[in-house]
Design a protein around this motif. Structure first.
Motif, PDB file in Angstrom:
ATOM      1  N   MET A 182       0.841  -1.195   0.000  1.00  0.00           N
ATOM      2  CA  MET A 182       0.000   0.000   0.000  1.00  0.00           C
ATOM      3  C   MET A 182       0.876   1.245   0.000  1.00  0.00           C
ATOM      4  SD  MET A 182      -2.795   1.221   2.847  1.00  0.00           S
ATOM      5  CE  MET A 182      -3.795  -0.239   2.626  1.00  0.00           C
ATOM      6  N   ASP A 183       0.590   2.157  -0.921  1.00  0.00           N
ATOM      7  CA  ASP A 183       1.349   3.390  -0.997  1.00  0.00           C
ATOM      8  C   ASP A 183       0.836   4.393   0.030  1.00  0.00           C
ATOM      9  OD1 ASP A 183       2.834   2.405  -3.110  1.00  0.00           O
ATOM     10  OD2 ASP A 183       1.417   3.147  -4.610  1.00  0.00           O
ATOM     11  N   HIS A 204      -9.695   8.767   3.087  1.00  0.00           N
ATOM     12  CA  HIS A 204     -10.607   9.457   2.176  1.00  0.00           C
ATOM     13  C   HIS A 204     -12.038   8.922   2.291  1.00  0.00           C
ATOM     14  CE1 HIS A 204     -10.789   5.978  -0.560  1.00  0.00           C
ATOM     15  NE2 HIS A 204      -9.484   5.854  -0.384  1.00  0.00           N
ATOM     16  N   GLY A 205     -12.969   9.646   1.660  1.00  0.00           N
ATOM     17  CA  GLY A 205     -14.361   9.225   1.625  1.00  0.00           C
ATOM     18  C   GLY A 205     -14.616   8.223   0.518  1.00  0.00           C
ATOM     19  N   GLU A 208       1.041  22.459   8.513  1.00  0.00           N
ATOM     20  CA  GLU A 208       1.465  23.799   8.922  1.00  0.00           C
ATOM     21  C   GLU A 208       1.511  23.936  10.441  1.00  0.00           C
ATOM     22  OE1 GLU A 208      -0.373  26.344   5.126  1.00  0.00           O
ATOM     23  OE2 GLU A 208      -1.320  26.433   7.098  1.00  0.00           O
ATOM     24  N   ASN A 209       0.739  23.105  11.119  1.00  0.00           N
ATOM     25  CA  ASN A 209       0.701  23.141  12.589  1.00  0.00           C
ATOM     26  C   ASN A 209       1.576  22.068  13.224  1.00  0.00           C
ATOM     27  OD1 ASN A 209      -1.261  25.312  13.459  1.00  0.00           O
ATOM     28  ND2 ASN A 209      -2.531  24.232  11.989  1.00  0.00           N
ATOM     29  N   GLN A 210       2.590  21.611  12.483  1.00  0.00           N
ATOM     30  CA  GLN A 210       3.598  20.680  12.986  1.00  0.00           C
ATOM     31  C   GLN A 210       3.006  19.303  13.325  1.00  0.00           C
ATOM     32  OE1 GLN A 210       5.223  23.075  16.251  1.00  0.00           O
ATOM     33  NE2 GLN A 210       6.897  23.727  14.915  1.00  0.00           N
ATOM     34  N   ILE A 211       1.996  18.918  12.556  1.00  0.00           N
ATOM     35  CA  ILE A 211       1.372  17.612  12.708  1.00  0.00           C
ATOM     36  C   ILE A 211       1.610  16.818  11.430  1.00  0.00           C
ATOM     37  CG2 ILE A 211      -0.818  16.373  13.022  1.00  0.00           C
ATOM     38  CD1 ILE A 211      -1.829  18.979  14.436  1.00  0.00           C
ATOM     39  N   GLN A 212       2.147  15.638  11.569  1.00  0.00           N
ATOM     40  CA  GLN A 212       2.384  14.801  10.395  1.00  0.00           C
ATOM     41  C   GLN A 212       1.071  14.170   9.935  1.00  0.00           C
ATOM     42  OE1 GLN A 212       4.374  10.729  10.423  1.00  0.00           O
ATOM     43  NE2 GLN A 212       6.056  11.994   9.655  1.00  0.00           N
ATOM     44  N   VAL A 213       0.875  14.120   8.623  1.00  0.00           N
ATOM     45  CA  VAL A 213      -0.335  13.536   8.057  1.00  0.00           C
ATOM     46  C   VAL A 213       0.047  12.372   7.142  1.00  0.00           C
ATOM     47  CG1 VAL A 213      -2.393  13.915   6.648  1.00  0.00           C
ATOM     48  CG2 VAL A 213      -1.567  15.729   8.170  1.00  0.00           C
ATOM     49  N   VAL A 214      -0.610  11.251   7.356  1.00  0.00           N
ATOM     50  CA  VAL A 214      -0.404  10.056   6.530  1.00  0.00           C
ATOM     51  C   VAL A 214      -1.700   9.789   5.771  1.00  0.00           C
ATOM     52  CG1 VAL A 214       0.104   7.591   6.505  1.00  0.00           C
ATOM     53  CG2 VAL A 214       1.227   9.081   8.184  1.00  0.00           C
ATOM     54  N   ARG A 215      -1.622   9.853   4.449  1.00  0.00           N
ATOM     55  CA  ARG A 215      -2.777   9.540   3.621  1.00  0.00           C
ATOM     56  C   ARG A 215      -2.547   8.230   2.868  1.00  0.00           C
ATOM     57  NH1 ARG A 215      -3.866  14.719   0.054  1.00  0.00           N
ATOM     58  NH2 ARG A 215      -1.804  15.434   0.739  1.00  0.00           N
ATOM     59  N   PHE A 216      -3.613   7.534   2.592  1.00  0.00           N
ATOM     60  CA  PHE A 216      -3.542   6.283   1.851  1.00  0.00           C
ATOM     61  C   PHE A 216      -4.851   6.090   1.100  1.00  0.00           C
ATOM     62  CE2 PHE A 216      -5.859   5.238   5.620  1.00  0.00           C
ATOM     63  CZ  PHE A 216      -6.720   4.210   5.273  1.00  0.00           C
ATOM     64  N   GLU A 217      -4.879   5.095   0.216  1.00  0.00           N
ATOM     65  CA  GLU A 217      -6.109   4.792  -0.501  1.00  0.00           C
ATOM     66  C   GLU A 217      -6.533   3.353  -0.263  1.00  0.00           C
ATOM     67  OE1 GLU A 217      -6.109   8.002  -4.161  1.00  0.00           O
ATOM     68  OE2 GLU A 217      -5.344   5.987  -4.559  1.00  0.00           O
ATOM     69  N   PHE A 218      -7.815   3.183  -0.011  1.00  0.00           N
ATOM     70  CA  PHE A 218      -8.358   1.838   0.077  1.00  0.00           C
ATOM     71  C   PHE A 218      -8.189   1.164  -1.282  1.00  0.00           C
ATOM     72  CE2 PHE A 218     -10.794   4.210   3.333  1.00  0.00           C
ATOM     73  CZ  PHE A 218     -10.435   3.448   4.447  1.00  0.00           C
ATOM     74  N   ASP A 219      -8.197  -0.163  -1.284  1.00  0.00           N
ATOM     75  CA  ASP A 219      -7.850  -0.907  -2.495  1.00  0.00           C
ATOM     76  C   ASP A 219      -8.739  -0.563  -3.685  1.00  0.00           C
ATOM     77  OD1 ASP A 219      -6.270  -3.042  -3.797  1.00  0.00           O
ATOM     78  OD2 ASP A 219      -8.203  -4.057  -3.910  1.00  0.00           O
ATOM     79  N   TYR A 220     -10.035  -0.404  -3.464  1.00  0.00           N
ATOM     80  CA  TYR A 220     -10.927  -0.118  -4.592  1.00  0.00           C
ATOM     81  C   TYR A 220     -10.578   1.214  -5.243  1.00  0.00           C
ATOM     82  CZ  TYR A 220     -13.631   3.490  -2.136  1.00  0.00           C
ATOM     83  OH  TYR A 220     -14.015   4.643  -1.507  1.00  0.00           O
ATOM     84  N   ASP A 242     -15.253  -5.065   6.121  1.00  0.00           N
ATOM     85  CA  ASP A 242     -14.155  -5.782   6.768  1.00  0.00           C
ATOM     86  C   ASP A 242     -12.827  -5.530   6.064  1.00  0.00           C
ATOM     87  OD1 ASP A 242     -15.081  -7.257   4.550  1.00  0.00           O
ATOM     88  OD2 ASP A 242     -14.347  -9.139   5.379  1.00  0.00           O
ATOM     89  N   ARG A 243     -12.863  -5.363   4.745  1.00  0.00           N
ATOM     90  CA  ARG A 243     -11.638  -5.070   4.002  1.00  0.00           C
ATOM     91  C   ARG A 243     -11.176  -3.637   4.242  1.00  0.00           C
ATOM     92  NH1 ARG A 243     -11.541  -6.806  -2.114  1.00  0.00           N
ATOM     93  NH2 ARG A 243      -9.350  -6.263  -1.716  1.00  0.00           N
ATOM     94  N   LEU A 244     -12.129  -2.726   4.370  1.00  0.00           N
ATOM     95  CA  LEU A 244     -11.775  -1.342   4.684  1.00  0.00           C
ATOM     96  C   LEU A 244     -11.116  -1.256   6.054  1.00  0.00           C
ATOM     97  CD1 LEU A 244     -15.070   0.426   3.490  1.00  0.00           C
ATOM     98  CD2 LEU A 244     -12.900   0.313   2.250  1.00  0.00           C
TER      99      LEU A 244
END
Length: 214
Positions: free
Chosen positions: A1-2, A18-19, A38-50, A67-69
């Motif tokens: 997963m990227d 994401h939605g 900008e507020n010194q918080i790291q954000v990790v985003r990813f995409e569900f398989d679909y 269950d997969r989500l």
């Protein structure tokens, strides 16, 4: 997963999902991520398989089974083994999934932008059962006229004290108000992010105090 990882985790790390209909680099997700960074918080985003398959194959696909989500979100959580304070978050469906893995994770709190309390047009098909048992804090940022749970409906629900709903005037599912309201979507999102950042800062400060006392 990227994974798309942005910012330094000086205050904490947020895993942001994401939605159902928009990818991790949608305008909404980009705005939320950049303001948190900008507020010194790291954000990790990813995409569900679909969604990943939709991006690579070009064909529109429905969301995976729940269950997969859930497994996908847990896989992202498990990919980090450091001791950075962790927070979960998501837009709509992604937020619902985040709230479902919250209590079983090491996360300290969860934030949802537009919780899908029920499918559009089906107010009796609620998605609140697991919320009743939550032990960790859940912060929901909800538009007053959200078709998946507007204020009149949701205020009639019986929810535990761990669930805090922040209402945004005339906002829809994306917190976007109508022009005649005099409000703006960006102001609503910024207000939600202010609450989110305050919670993270407070948790960071409490962690430092506990470390000094131990």
């Amino acid at each position: 997963m990227d994974l798309l990882i942005e910012g330094d985790a000086l205050l904490g790390r947020v895993i942001l999902a994401h939605g159902a209909g928009a990818a991790m680099d949608s305008e909404f997700m980009e705005y939320v991520s950049h303001r948190l960074v900008e507020n010194q918080i790291q954000v990790v985003r990813f995409e569900f398989d679909y969604m990943h398959q939709r991006r690579s194959g070009g064909k529109k696909r429905p969301p995976d089974r729940l269950d997969r989500l859930i497994q996908a979100y847990n896989d992202v959580i498990d990919s980090f083994s450091d001791q950075v304070p962790l927070f979960l978050a998501g837009k709509s469906m992604g937020g619902r999934v985040a709230s479902m893995v919250l209590d079983q994770s090491d996360a300290q709190a969860c934030f949802v932008f537009g919780y899908p309390f029920h499918p559009v047009g089906k107010p009796l098909t609620t998605r609140t059962d697991h919320l009743l048992a939550l032990e960790k804090p859940l912060y929901i940022f909800q538009g007053e006229r959200d078709p998946m749970g507007h204020m009149t409906e949701v205020n009639n629900y019986v929810l535990p004290s761990t669930v805090q709903i922040n209402w945004f005037e005339d906002g829809n599912h994306d917190l976007k108000p109508r022009k005649r309201s005099g409000c703006t979507q960006s102001a609503h999102i910024d207000s939600a992010l202010s609450v989110m950042t305050s919670v993270i800062v407070r948790r960071h400060s409490e962690r430092d105090v506990n470390a000094l006392e131990s």
